[in-house]
Motif scaffolding. Structure first.
Motif, PDB file in Angstrom:
ATOM      1  N   UNK A 126       0.717  -1.033  -0.069  1.00 37.08           N
ATOM      2  CA  UNK A 126      -0.200  -0.019  -0.012  1.00 37.08           C
ATOM      3  C   UNK A 126       0.682   1.355  -0.048  1.00 37.08           C
ATOM      4  N   UNK A 127       2.057   1.105   0.760  1.00 38.70           N
ATOM      5  CA  UNK A 127       2.931   2.371   0.699  1.00 38.70           C
ATOM      6  C   UNK A 127       3.578   2.371  -0.479  1.00 38.70           C
ATOM      7  N   UNK A 128       3.976   1.416  -1.083  1.00 39.54           N
ATOM      8  CA  UNK A 128       4.705   1.582  -2.393  1.00 39.54           C
ATOM      9  C   UNK A 128       3.823   2.046  -3.337  1.00 39.54           C
ATOM     10  N   UNK A 129       2.563   1.751  -3.402  1.00 43.51           N
ATOM     11  CA  UNK A 129       1.594   2.164  -4.557  1.00 43.51           C
ATOM     12  C   UNK A 129       1.255   3.627  -4.186  1.00 43.51           C
ATOM     13  N   UNK A 130       1.714   4.250  -2.968  1.00 44.16           N
ATOM     14  CA  UNK A 130       1.416   5.785  -2.859  1.00 44.16           C
ATOM     15  C   UNK A 130       2.548   6.507  -2.551  1.00 44.16           C
ATOM     16  N   UNK A 131       3.589   6.986  -3.258  1.00 39.70           N
ATOM     17  CA  UNK A 131       4.530   7.542  -3.004  1.00 39.70           C
ATOM     18  C   UNK A 131       4.306   8.976  -2.537  1.00 39.70           C
ATOM     19  N   UNK A 132       5.217   9.331  -1.656  1.00 36.00           N
ATOM     20  CA  UNK A 132       4.859  10.843  -1.135  1.00 36.00           C
ATOM     21  C   UNK A 132       4.892  11.847  -1.959  1.00 36.00           C
ATOM     22  N   UNK A 133       4.050  12.774  -1.760  1.00 39.55           N
ATOM     23  CA  UNK A 133       4.065  14.085  -2.489  1.00 39.55           C
ATOM     24  C   UNK A 133       4.537  15.285  -2.081  1.00 39.55           C
ATOM     25  N   UNK A 134       4.923  14.990  -0.610  1.00 37.60           N
ATOM     26  CA  UNK A 134       5.255  16.292   0.166  1.00 37.60           C
ATOM     27  C   UNK A 134       6.482  16.812  -0.368  1.00 37.60           C
ATOM     28  N   UNK A 135       6.759  17.854   0.502  1.00 41.00           N
ATOM     29  CA  UNK A 135       8.022  18.633  -0.015  1.00 41.00           C
ATOM     30  C   UNK A 135       8.985  18.905   1.388  1.00 41.00           C
ATOM     31  N   UNK A 136       9.927  18.024   1.606  1.00 38.81           N
ATOM     32  CA  UNK A 136      10.609  17.090   0.793  1.00 38.81           C
ATOM     33  C   UNK A 136       9.910  15.971   0.651  1.00 38.81           C
ATOM     34  N   UNK A 137      10.059  15.027  -0.488  1.00 40.64           N
ATOM     35  CA  UNK A 137       9.117  13.741  -0.705  1.00 40.64           C
ATOM     36  C   UNK A 137       9.450  12.502   0.189  1.00 40.64           C
ATOM     37  N   UNK A 138       9.255  12.670   1.710  1.00 44.04           N
ATOM     38  CA  UNK A 138       9.544  11.665   2.499  1.00 44.04           C
ATOM     39  C   UNK A 138       8.653  11.522   3.503  1.00 44.04           C
ATOM     40  N   UNK A 139       8.050  10.119   3.886  1.00 45.33           N
ATOM     41  CA  UNK A 139       6.967  10.174   4.862  1.00 45.33           C
ATOM     42  C   UNK A 139       7.445   8.967   5.457  1.00 45.33           C
ATOM     43  N   UNK A 140       6.676   8.931   6.892  1.00 47.08           N
ATOM     44  CA  UNK A 140       7.111   7.526   7.826  1.00 47.08           C
ATOM     45  C   UNK A 140       5.499   7.287   8.273  1.00 47.08           C
ATOM     46  N   UNK A 141       5.565   5.610   8.083  1.00 47.12           N
ATOM     47  CA  UNK A 141       4.241   5.128   8.640  1.00 47.12           C
ATOM     48  C   UNK A 141       4.270   4.169   9.529  1.00 47.12           C
ATOM     49  N   UNK A 142       3.703   4.207  10.720  1.00 43.16           N
ATOM     50  CA  UNK A 142       3.467   2.848  11.715  1.00 43.16           C
ATOM     51  C   UNK A 142       2.898   1.634  10.743  1.00 43.16           C
ATOM     52  N   UNK A 143       3.422   0.513  10.843  1.00 39.17           N
ATOM     53  CA  UNK A 143       2.537  -0.528  10.451  1.00 39.17           C
ATOM     54  C   UNK A 143       2.446  -1.585  11.628  1.00 39.17           C
ATOM     55  N   UNK A 144       1.178  -1.510  12.239  1.00 37.33           N
ATOM     56  CA  UNK A 144       1.150  -2.286  13.449  1.00 37.33           C
ATOM     57  C   UNK A 144      -0.231  -2.633  13.596  1.00 37.33           C
ATOM     58  N   UNK A 145      -0.744  -3.319  14.424  1.00 38.47           N
ATOM     59  CA  UNK A 145      -2.040  -3.993  14.640  1.00 38.47           C
ATOM     60  C   UNK A 145      -2.842  -2.899  15.644  1.00 38.47           C
ATOM     61  N   UNK A 146      -2.071  -2.254  16.364  1.00 37.99           N
ATOM     62  CA  UNK A 146      -2.845  -1.047  17.083  1.00 37.99           C
ATOM     63  C   UNK A 146      -3.650  -1.643  18.357  1.00 37.99           C
ATOM     64  N   UNK A 147      -3.179  -2.986  18.734  1.00 36.77           N
ATOM     65  CA  UNK A 147      -3.815  -3.618  19.757  1.00 36.77           C
ATOM     66  C   UNK A 147      -2.722  -4.645  20.510  1.00 36.77           C
ATOM     67  N   UNK A 148      -2.180  -3.731  21.274  1.00 39.28           N
ATOM     68  CA  UNK A 148      -1.046  -4.514  22.253  1.00 39.28           C
ATOM     69  C   UNK A 148      -1.583  -5.471  23.044  1.00 39.28           C
ATOM     70  N   UNK A 149      -0.876  -6.826  23.227  1.00 40.48           N
ATOM     71  CA  UNK A 149      -1.128  -7.876  23.956  1.00 40.48           C
ATOM     72  C   UNK A 149      -0.205  -8.254  24.942  1.00 40.48           C
ATOM     73  N   UNK A 150      -0.972  -8.429  25.925  1.00 46.61           N
ATOM     74  CA  UNK A 150      -0.226  -8.918  27.459  1.00 46.61           C
ATOM     75  C   UNK A 150       0.604 -10.060  26.916  1.00 46.61           C
ATOM     76  N   UNK A 151       2.012 -10.045  27.409  1.00 37.01           N
ATOM     77  CA  UNK A 151       2.701 -11.177  27.025  1.00 37.01           C
ATOM     78  C   UNK A 151       2.073 -12.573  27.810  1.00 37.01           C
ATOM     79  N   UNK A 152       1.591 -12.490  29.019  1.00 44.48           N
ATOM     80  CA  UNK A 152       1.105 -13.929  29.553  1.00 44.48           C
ATOM     81  C   UNK A 152      -0.280 -14.400  28.481  1.00 44.48           C
ATOM     82  N   UNK A 153      -0.864 -13.290  27.851  1.00 43.03           N
ATOM     83  CA  UNK A 153      -2.136 -13.681  27.229  1.00 43.03           C
ATOM     84  C   UNK A 153      -1.637 -14.333  25.635  1.00 43.03           C
ATOM     85  N   UNK A 154      -0.320 -13.813  25.338  1.00 44.24           N
ATOM     86  CA  UNK A 154       0.119 -14.181  24.143  1.00 44.24           C
ATOM     87  C   UNK A 154       0.528 -15.697  24.306  1.00 44.24           C
TER      88      UNK A 154
END
Length: 321
Positions: free
Chosen positions: A228-256
């Protein structure tokens, strides 16, 4: 129109290559097949996920070899996933991180600049948040207090890519991965370490006495984010962006661990230990920016993903995993 995938025999790289093939994209891969973990797993992974792919044995520090590959294949886009991975190993072998993650990255940036690459999508890490992290981690938080050399090299990659975007207009996107797991995963990470240990009846080390939370992200969700990121190159000036790629759902180690136990049909023998140097107590991704930019919507829970890991470990490694 060719895509170059570095680290193509690695965990994320092999799955990315598989998806590129499904999309009908022309690509060539490179990997140095180092022995940080068993190279046989890398070769088996490539054969299983993307058989007959064009993956060259090449190290990023080989400037002449890398230049020759660019001249031969003329990639218009690059997915850079090759790196010396691992937080704890960076305490033992720092030079491997400098060579691969810094020297190798500069070599790649220079070739992308001089060969007119249209977009570089490169792997960063949630480790960059370090001691400045306040969950949920947003891309606007500081990353200047890393807890390991590995994290420091990834933060440096982001600064270097930003510089090339500013000076030369190189479109670049950094991807901060949050604890990626799945079948064919890295054997040094908790999902495989714990799954194999539970299956074979070996004890597992539970650091910080189990008081840890991780944003575990299934490999299919990560691949969707990378492309998805590859298909949407940045249009900013300068053309550099950073994205988090995570599940947005932290899991307790014991549950894991409990989910692994359920999937394995066995109880874990847990050995509680203090916090390891370089580790983070909690990770949690704010993924709003990626969702807005290219519709990133991770959907796989550990209850769905971890049983697949356990089943794969049983199949690949046998009963005494």
């Amino acid at each position: 129109m060719t895509i170059l995938v570095t680290g193509a025999a690695g965990f994320i790289g092999a799955y990315v290559c598989r998806e590129l093939r499904r999309r009908g994209e022309a690509f060539v891969g490179l990997d140095n097949f180092n022995d940080y973990y068993d190279p046989r797993l890398k070769r088996d992974r490539g054969a299983a996920l993307c058989a007959d792919a064009d993956i060259r044995a090449l190290d990023l520090t080989d400037r002449d070899g890398l230049a020759a590959l660019f001249d031969e294949t003329a990639p218009d886009r690059v997915i850079h996933l090759a790196a010396q991975a691992g937080v704890r190993y960076s305490l033992q072998n720092p030079h491997a991180y400098v060579d691969s993650n810094l020297v190798g990255f500069v070599n790649l940036l220079e070739l992308c600049r001089h060969r007119g690459v249209a977009h570089l999508a490169y792997a960063s890490s949630s480790s960059v948040y370090g001691d400045s992290a306040k969950p949920p981690f947003s891309e606007d938080q500081r990353i200047d207090r890393p807890r390991s050399l590995y994290a420091a090299t990834k933060a440096a990659n982001e600064l270097m890519a930003h510089t090339y975007a500013h000076l030369y207009g190189l479109r670049a996107t950094g991807l901060r991965f949050f604890t990626v797991y799945g079948p064919w995963g890295r054997p040094d990470m908790a999902p495989l370490l714990f799954s194999r240990a539970v299956l074979s009846g070996r004890p597992i080390d539970v650091f910080n006495h189990g008081k840890m939370r991780r944003d575990f992200t299934f490999i299919d969700d990560i691949v969707a984010g990378v492309l998805g990121a590859l298909d949407h190159p940045p249009q900013d000036d300068p053309p550099h962006r950073v994205f988090n790629l995570g599940n947005h759902t932290p899991v307790e180690l014991e549950r894991f661990i409990a989910v692994i136990e359920e999937a394995a049909g066995k109880k874990a023998e847990k050995v509680y230990k203090p916090m390891q140097p370089g580790d983070m107590v909690e990770t949690m991704a704010d993924t709003a920016r990626a969702q807005a930019a290219f519709g990133f919507e991770p959907a796989t829970s550990i209850e769905t993903g971890l049983p697949q890991v356990v089943a794969w470990c049983r199949d690949y490694f046998g009963d005494n995993a």
